[in-house]
Design a protein around this motif. Structure first.
Motif, short mmCIF file in Angstrom:
data_model
loop_
_atom_site.label_atom_id
_atom_site.label_comp_id
_atom_site.label_asym_id
_atom_site.label_seq_id
_atom_site.Cartn_x
_atom_site.Cartn_y
_atom_site.Cartn_z
N ASP A 19 -18.78 119.30 84.73
CA ASP A 19 -17.86 120.43 84.74
C ASP A 19 -18.54 121.60 84.04
O ASP A 19 -19.05 121.44 82.93
CB ASP A 19 -16.55 120.07 84.02
N PRO A 20 -18.55 122.80 84.66
CA PRO A 20 -19.20 123.96 84.04
C PRO A 20 -18.63 124.32 82.67
O PRO A 20 -19.30 124.99 81.87
CB PRO A 20 -18.97 125.09 85.04
N ILE A 21 -17.41 123.89 82.37
CA ILE A 21 -16.77 124.23 81.10
C ILE A 21 -17.55 123.66 79.92
O ILE A 21 -17.51 124.22 78.80
CB ILE A 21 -15.31 123.76 81.09
N PHE A 22 -18.28 122.59 80.11
CA PHE A 22 -19.09 122.03 79.03
C PHE A 22 -19.98 123.09 78.38
O PHE A 22 -20.27 123.02 77.18
CB PHE A 22 -19.96 120.88 79.54
N ALA A 23 -20.42 124.07 79.16
CA ALA A 23 -21.34 125.08 78.63
C ALA A 23 -20.77 125.84 77.45
O ALA A 23 -21.50 126.23 76.53
CB ALA A 23 -21.74 126.06 79.74
N PHE A 24 -19.46 126.07 77.44
CA PHE A 24 -18.87 126.86 76.36
C PHE A 24 -18.95 126.16 75.01
O PHE A 24 -18.80 126.80 73.97
CB PHE A 24 -17.41 127.19 76.69
N GLY A 25 -19.18 124.85 75.00
CA GLY A 25 -19.36 124.13 73.75
C GLY A 25 -20.74 124.27 73.18
O GLY A 25 -21.01 123.81 72.06
N CYS A 26 -21.64 124.93 73.92
CA CYS A 26 -23.03 125.08 73.47
C CYS A 26 -23.47 126.54 73.54
O CYS A 26 -23.58 127.21 72.52
CB CYS A 26 -23.93 124.20 74.33
N SER A 37 -25.55 136.78 85.76
CA SER A 37 -24.68 135.95 84.93
C SER A 37 -23.22 136.31 85.12
O SER A 37 -22.35 135.43 85.23
CB SER A 37 -25.06 136.10 83.45
N MET A 38 -22.92 137.60 85.15
CA MET A 38 -21.53 138.01 85.34
C MET A 38 -20.99 137.58 86.71
O MET A 38 -19.82 137.24 86.86
CB MET A 38 -21.40 139.52 85.17
N GLU A 80 -17.47 133.81 89.73
CA GLU A 80 -17.33 132.75 90.74
C GLU A 80 -16.60 131.53 90.17
O GLU A 80 -15.72 130.96 90.82
CB GLU A 80 -18.71 132.36 91.26
N HIS A 81 -16.94 131.16 88.95
CA HIS A 81 -16.28 130.01 88.35
C HIS A 81 -14.84 130.32 87.95
O HIS A 81 -13.96 129.45 88.03
CB HIS A 81 -17.08 129.51 87.14
N GLU A 82 -14.59 131.54 87.51
CA GLU A 82 -13.22 131.92 87.18
C GLU A 82 -12.32 131.84 88.41
O GLU A 82 -11.15 131.45 88.31
CB GLU A 82 -13.18 133.34 86.61
N ALA A 83 -12.86 132.21 89.56
CA ALA A 83 -12.08 132.18 90.80
C ALA A 83 -11.72 130.75 91.21
O ALA A 83 -10.72 130.52 91.89
CB ALA A 83 -12.85 132.87 91.92
N PRO A 134 -8.84 127.91 86.78
CA PRO A 134 -8.04 128.62 85.78
C PRO A 134 -8.43 128.24 84.35
O PRO A 134 -8.38 129.07 83.44
CB PRO A 134 -6.61 128.19 86.09
N GLU A 135 -8.82 126.97 84.14
CA GLU A 135 -9.20 126.52 82.80
C GLU A 135 -10.50 127.20 82.36
O GLU A 135 -10.63 127.63 81.22
CB GLU A 135 -9.37 125.00 82.78
N PHE A 136 -11.46 127.31 83.27
CA PHE A 136 -12.71 128.01 82.98
C PHE A 136 -12.40 129.47 82.61
O PHE A 136 -12.92 129.99 81.62
CB PHE A 136 -13.63 127.96 84.21
N LYS A 137 -11.55 130.10 83.41
CA LYS A 137 -11.21 131.50 83.17
C LYS A 137 -10.55 131.68 81.82
O LYS A 137 -10.88 132.62 81.07
CB LYS A 137 -10.28 132.00 84.27
#
Length: 360
Positions: A103-110, A312-313, A318-321, A324-327
């Motif tokens: 899941d791309p959300i893992f990135a926010f932990g790093c 990057s933006m 793209e992931h926000e679209a 909803p959790e990523f956004k």
């Protein structure tokens, strides 16, 4: 009659009947295993796990011990999340963005491209919504998280050829740690590859890789990248402050006594602070050695940073679209970052800029 004599003569039943309880209630010994995603040779990162283990043992008087295992000893470097999720081990030390394939959300932990610095990340995690949001997400994987330390802003990596513009990135085969960086770099024409640190030197030497990013001067010098890729670029715009994390199996953590939960929390704080402080101490000395040994140290051309930011933006949008959790997490982080950047303009940035301009 003293307490010990009473217990000898009356036995446990007699003591309980007398209403005199033992003064100390011994806790059962706890033995955990911690698997790291890093080799022992990276003593700053791996040292964070060792410092955690040492602190836990000392705080518990030896009643709570955590054995620490380098990447490959118990499982592959990238196998630790599965092991935590299914309860094979109690604990791991890793870089969360290694697992964006799940899941791309893992990135926010790093770390994410053009994200938070070390201090900003620490602040968002512990006094903003960061830890709360990430632990809600990690709950799907039976994970509770704690900081294992932050590398600070990383370097932009080692290249076999000079990068004069963003056009020079096209077709480049590059090792990168994971996260959303690979997607952004792909938009710039880079062929991104994720592999453990121990495999990178050979790949560069053989030419199956053209470039690699890892951490910074101290770790990169140990890995020998300067011998096979002479150009060293900065800054690592994809890792303004890379957070390493301790992942703990939720069930194992919840089974601990309140005292042992407090010990785990305190020991992670000791380990995290030690790792970040050590990086700040050893990186400048290592950088001077590398430059003295003919490393070609260069800033990224401005158009590389601009192209990287634009790409990057696009990746974030793209992931926000799609999620909803990523956004929700991304927008919360950016709102926090905006306030941090405002404050930094009047504090750290202005002060550091002046101090860099004078001779000390």
């Amino acid at each position: 009659m003293d307490r010990r004599s009473l217990m000898k003569r009356a036995g446990i039943a007699g003591v309980l009947a007398s209403g005199i309880a033992p003064a100390v209630h011994a806790q059962a010994a706890v033995r955990w295993r911690l698997a790291s995603s890093f080799p022992k040779s990276l003593d700053t990162i791996f040292g964070s796990a060792e410092m955690f283990s040492k602190t836990v043992k000392e705080l518990s008087g030896g009643k709570f011990e955590v054995s620490v295992h380098a990447a490959g000893e118990l499982m592959p470097a990238f196998g630790v999340v599965d092991a935590i999720q299914n309860g094979t081990i109690e604990m791991a030390q890793t870089a969360p963005y290694y697992f964006t394939g799940k899941d791309p959300i893992f990135a926010f932990g790093c770390a994410v491209p053009f994200g938070l610095t070390a201090r900003q990340m620490d602040s968002w995690m512990e006094h903003g919504n960061g830890r709360k949001l990430m632990d809600e997400f990690y709950g799907k994987y039976n994970i509770k998280s704690f900081s294992a330390g932050n590398t600070g802003t990383q370097m932009g990596g080692w290249y076999r050829k000079e990068i004069k513009s963003a056009a020079d990135l096209k077709g480049l085969k590059m090792r990168m740690g994971g996260g959303l960086l690979g997607e952004a770099m792909n938009k710039l024409g880079v062929v991104s590859q994720n592999m453990p640190a121990g495999e990178v030197y050979q790949a560069l030497e053989k030419g199956t890789l053209d470039a690699t990013e890892f951490v910074g001067p101290y770790d990169d010098e140990k890995l020998g990248f300067a011998k096979v890729a002479p150009f060293y670029y900065y800054p690592g715009w994809w890792e303004g402050g890379a957070e390493l994390e301790f992942f703990v199996n939720s069930k194992a953590f919840n089974a601990l006594s309140p005292e042992n939960k407090a010990i785990v929390s305190a020991a992670t704080q000791v380990a995290a602070r030690d790792m970040t402080a050590k990086y700040d101490a050893v990186n400048p000395v290592a950088l001077k050695r590398l430059v003295a040994n003919k490393t070609k140290l260069k800033p990224f051309p401005k158009d590389v940073l601009q192209a990287g930011y634009k790409a990057s933006m696009e990746v974030f949008a793209e992931h926000e679209a799609k999620s909803p959790e990523f956004k929700k997490i991304h927008q919360d982080m950016r709102a926090f970052q905006r306030d941090q950047l405002l404050w930094t303009r009047f504090s750290e940035f202005y002060y550091d800029s002046f101090m860099a301009s004078v001779k000390i």
